[in-house]
Design a protein around this motif. Structure first.
Motif, PDB file in Angstrom:
ATOM      1  N   SER A   1     -15.358  13.548   1.428  1.00 46.24           N
ATOM      2  CA  SER A   1     -14.424  12.591   1.336  1.00 46.24           C
ATOM      3  C   SER A   1     -13.270  12.665   2.033  1.00 46.24           C
ATOM      4  O   SER A   1     -12.855  13.690   2.319  1.00 46.24           O
ATOM      5  N   ASN A   2     -12.429  11.431   2.410  1.00 47.84           N
ATOM      6  CA  ASN A   2     -11.063  11.641   2.872  1.00 47.84           C
ATOM      7  C   ASN A   2     -10.314  11.212   1.815  1.00 47.84           C
ATOM      8  O   ASN A   2     -10.387  10.412   0.869  1.00 47.84           O
ATOM      9  N   TYR A   3      -9.231  12.125   1.810  1.00 46.98           N
ATOM     10  CA  TYR A   3      -8.140  11.970   0.699  1.00 46.98           C
ATOM     11  C   TYR A   3      -6.858  11.519   1.521  1.00 46.98           C
ATOM     12  O   TYR A   3      -6.343  12.006   2.618  1.00 46.98           O
ATOM     13  N   PHE A   4      -6.175  10.765   0.582  1.00 49.02           N
ATOM     14  CA  PHE A   4      -4.829  10.084   1.401  1.00 49.02           C
ATOM     15  C   PHE A   4      -3.635  10.107   0.308  1.00 49.02           C
ATOM     16  O   PHE A   4      -3.859  10.061  -0.830  1.00 49.02           O
ATOM     17  N   TRP A   5      -2.366  10.539   1.048  1.00 54.31           N
ATOM     18  CA  TRP A   5      -1.244  10.556   0.060  1.00 54.31           C
ATOM     19  C   TRP A   5      -0.069  10.441   1.235  1.00 54.31           C
ATOM     20  O   TRP A   5      -0.087  10.330   2.243  1.00 54.31           O
ATOM     21  N   SER A   6       1.104   9.786   0.435  1.00 56.72           N
ATOM     22  CA  SER A   6       2.298   9.835   1.178  1.00 56.72           C
ATOM     23  C   SER A   6       3.377   9.928   0.013  1.00 56.72           C
ATOM     24  O   SER A   6       3.334   9.188  -1.040  1.00 56.72           O
TER      25      SER A   6
ATOM     26  N   VAL B   1       0.883  -1.250   0.086  1.00 54.46           N
ATOM     27  CA  VAL B   1       0.127  -0.003   0.096  1.00 54.46           C
ATOM     28  C   VAL B   1       0.717   1.328   0.073  1.00 54.46           C
ATOM     29  O   VAL B   1       0.709   2.129  -0.887  1.00 54.46           O
ATOM     30  N   LEU B   2       1.928   1.289   0.796  1.00 54.86           N
ATOM     31  CA  LEU B   2       2.899   2.512   0.916  1.00 54.86           C
ATOM     32  C   LEU B   2       3.543   2.544  -0.424  1.00 54.86           C
ATOM     33  O   LEU B   2       3.708   3.642  -1.157  1.00 54.86           O
ATOM     34  N   GLY B   3       3.812   1.446  -1.124  1.00 53.01           N
ATOM     35  CA  GLY B   3       4.486   1.639  -2.377  1.00 53.01           C
ATOM     36  C   GLY B   3       3.722   1.953  -3.363  1.00 53.01           C
ATOM     37  O   GLY B   3       4.352   2.929  -4.116  1.00 53.01           O
ATOM     38  N   ILE B   4       2.258   1.934  -3.415  1.00 57.25           N
ATOM     39  CA  ILE B   4       1.322   2.411  -4.358  1.00 57.25           C
ATOM     40  C   ILE B   4       1.532   4.077  -4.316  1.00 57.25           C
ATOM     41  O   ILE B   4       1.637   4.831  -5.525  1.00 57.25           O
TER      42      ILE B   4
ATOM     43  N   LEU C   1       2.934   7.405   8.464  1.00 55.56           N
ATOM     44  CA  LEU C   1       3.608   7.352   7.113  1.00 55.56           C
ATOM     45  C   LEU C   1       2.456   7.625   5.840  1.00 55.56           C
ATOM     46  O   LEU C   1       3.055   8.002   4.813  1.00 55.56           O
ATOM     47  N   VAL C   2       1.271   7.705   6.193  1.00 56.84           N
ATOM     48  CA  VAL C   2       0.166   8.308   5.090  1.00 56.84           C
ATOM     49  C   VAL C   2      -0.340   9.303   5.633  1.00 56.84           C
ATOM     50  O   VAL C   2      -0.910   9.401   6.946  1.00 56.84           O
ATOM     51  N   ASP C   3      -0.833  10.570   4.812  1.00 57.45           N
ATOM     52  CA  ASP C   3      -1.496  11.657   5.302  1.00 57.45           C
ATOM     53  C   ASP C   3      -2.918  11.321   4.888  1.00 57.45           C
ATOM     54  O   ASP C   3      -3.156  11.158   4.031  1.00 57.45           O
TER      55      ASP C   3
ATOM     56  N   ASN D   1      -4.613   0.654   5.340  1.00 53.57           N
ATOM     57  CA  ASN D   1      -4.342   2.034   5.005  1.00 53.57           C
ATOM     58  C   ASN D   1      -4.364   2.964   6.526  1.00 53.57           C
ATOM     59  O   ASN D   1      -3.502   3.881   6.503  1.00 53.57           O
ATOM     60  N   GLN D   2      -5.235   2.678   7.443  1.00 52.64           N
ATOM     61  CA  GLN D   2      -5.650   3.497   8.539  1.00 52.64           C
ATOM     62  C   GLN D   2      -4.248   2.925   9.424  1.00 52.64           C
ATOM     63  O   GLN D   2      -4.049   3.937  10.198  1.00 52.64           O
TER      64      GLN D   2
END
Length: 95
Positions: free
Chosen positions: A64-69, A13-16, A55-57, A47-48
């Protein structure tokens, strides 16, 4: 295919995030992680966990929730820990 360990799922997941350097909705990261071989039922928890570990913001925008790292974030966390360790050593030496 063998079952992935929790750590392998985290790395996938982090790799994505790091490979694409993009921002995703929960639905998008679910789809990408599932395509990458992570069990669909565990993606949200993985992811959570990455969010909880810093490690992920995550940001809620509208409904909506948005995620990035980004790759540099991990490097910065390591740098901060290193500086804190050096400060601890210094304070112990001065006692």
């Amino acid at each position: 295919s063998k079952r992935m360990s929790a750590e392998e799922k985290r790395q996938v997941v982090l790799g994505i995030y790091h490979k694409t350097k993009s921002v995703y909705t929960e639905k998008e990261i679910l789809s990408l992680a599932t395509k990458a071989g992570v069990n669909a039922n565990t993606v949200a928890d993985v992811n959570q966990g990455l969010v909880d570990d810093g490690l992920v913001d995550k940001e809620k925008i509208g409904g909506s929730n948005y995620f990035w790292s980004f790759p540099a974030k991990k490097d910065r966390i390591v740098q901060i820990k290193h500086e804190q360790t050096l400060q601890s050593i210094t304070s112990l030496q001065t006692k």
